[in-house]
Design an enzyme around this catalytic site. Structure first.
Site, PDB file in Angstrom:
ATOM      1  N   SER A 160       0.703  11.044  -0.329  1.00  0.00           N
ATOM      2  CA  SER A 160      -0.293  10.549  -1.278  1.00  0.00           C
ATOM      3  C   SER A 160      -1.033   9.391  -0.633  1.00  0.00           C
ATOM      4  O   SER A 160      -0.520   8.735   0.276  1.00  0.00           O
ATOM      5  CB  SER A 160       0.408  10.069  -2.552  1.00  0.00           C
ATOM      6  N   TYR A 180       6.300   3.640  -5.814  1.00  0.00           N
ATOM      7  CA  TYR A 180       5.665   4.906  -5.439  1.00  0.00           C
ATOM      8  C   TYR A 180       5.040   4.816  -4.052  1.00  0.00           C
ATOM      9  O   TYR A 180       5.183   5.723  -3.224  1.00  0.00           O
ATOM     10  CB  TYR A 180       4.610   5.281  -6.474  1.00  0.00           C
TER      11      TYR A 180
END
Length: 279
Positions: A160, A180
Site C-alpha cells: 500500500s 498500518y
C-alpha cells in the site's frame, strides 16, 4: 499440467477478483481467509458503520471459481494464528501437489489499525507484526520451498502507499496510522529479498500497490473522511487483479521485479485492462 494459484484474503475485494482472474486464465485456485460463509463474525473483524459484517465469503468465491470450470480449494486461515497458516499451506500442497503463484493479499484489518499514534496500544502492534511480518514469512517460506522443488514459481505481495510514504493528513482525518504504515512497509520489503536470493533458482517475486480500490473494506476503513485519498483516483478491484495475473503470466514481467508497481498507472501504460480508464 494445470497451474495452481494460491490467493489469500479471497473472500471479498481484491483477493476475490484476483482469484476469479486466475480461474478465467485456466488456473485451479486455492483461496484462504477467515470468512467461510456470508455473515460470519470474527474477533477484530472489519465491520460496516452499522455493525454488520462485510459482504463476501470464501464459499461464495469458490462457487464462482467452479462456475468458471476450474477447481477451487477453500482453506480457512487466520493471519493471527500461526498454526492455521502452516495447516493452510499443507492443505494446498496435499490437494494440488504444487503452487505456481502465491498472492499474499490478506491483511489484519482491525478497527485499531489506523489509530493516532498516541492512542495506539502495544497489542495492536503485536497483531500487526503477526499479520504483516510473521504470517507472510511463514506462508511464503512454506510455499516457496515447494516451488523450488518443482523448479520455480511466482510470489506477489500486495502493499500500500501507506508502506511507501507519509500520510497526506493525520490518522483520524482520513490518513493512515503508524501501525498500518509499519505493517505495509514490511510487506514492501519481502519480494526484493526473494528475487535477489532465489531468482536464479526460478523464483520471481513482485510488489504491487493497488492504489485506492473501491472495495467493501475501503468504506468501512476510512469512511467519508477518506475522500481526500480519492483525489489520486480510484479503480475497481478488477484492475489490480488483472495486473497481478499479467505479472504472473507475461514473459516480459520478469523485468518488473525489485520495485513497487503502482497497479493503476501500470495497467494503463501496458493496456492490461483495455476497457478501463482512470477515474
Amino acid at each position: 499440467m494445470t497451474q495452481v494459484a494460491f490467493i489469500t484474503g479471497a473472500s471479498r475485494g481484491i483477493g476475490r477478483e484476483t482469484a476469479l482472474a486466475f480461474a478465467r486464465a485456466g488456473f485451479d485456485v486455492a483461496i484462504s481467509a477467515r470468512t467461510l460463509d456470508e455473515g460470519d463474525s470474527h474477533a477484530h473483524s472489519l465491520r460496516n458503520a452499522d455493525g454488520s459484517a462485510l459482504p463476501g465469503s470464501l464459499n461464495a468465491t469458490a462457487g464462482e471459481i467452479r462456475a468458471l470450470g476450474r477447481k477451487a480449494l477453500v482453506v480457512p486461515m487466520d493471519l493471527l494464528d500461526s498454526a492455521s497458516v502452516h495447516a493452510a499451506s499443507a492443505a494446498v500442497f496435499a490437494e494440488f501437489g504444487r503452487v505456481d503463484v502465491l498472492v499474499n493479499n490478506a491483511i489484519y484489518q482491525g478497527s485499531d489499525l489506523n489509530l493516532p499514534f498516541l492512542e495506539l496500544q502495544p497489542e495492536t502492534l503485536e497483531r500487526v507484526f503477526q499479520g504483516y511480518v510473521l504470517t507472510p514469512f511463514l506462508l511464503t517460506r512454506a510455499v516457496v520451498a515447494g516451488m523450488l522443488e518443482q523448479g520455480g514459481g511466482v510470489v506477489i505481495n500486495v502493499t500500500s502507499g501507506a508502506g511507501e510514504s507519509d500520510p497526506p493528513v493525520a490518522a483520524g482525518k482520513g490518513g493512515w496510522g503508524y501501525a498500518y504504515g509499519a505493517g505495509k512497509a514490511a510487506v514492501s520489503r519481502l519480494s526484493g529479498v526473494l528475487a535477489t536470493e532465489l531468482g536464479e533458482s526460478g523464483i520471481r517475486a513482485y510488489t504491487i500497490n493497488p492504489g485506492v480500490v473501491t472495495t467493501e473494506a475501503l468504506k468501512a476503513t476510512i469512511g467519508d473522511k477518506g475522500v481526500i485519498a480519492l483525489r489520486a483516483g480510484s479503480a475497481p478491484p478488477e484492475v489490480p487483479a488483472a495486473v497481478m495475473l499479467w505479472l504472473a503470466t507475461a514473459e516480459q514481467a520478469v523485468d518488473y521485479q525489485r520495485r513497487t508497481i503502482a497497479a493503476q498507472p501500470f495497467a494503463l501504460e501496458h493496456g492490461i485492462v483495455p476497457d478501463w480508464r482512470h477515474t
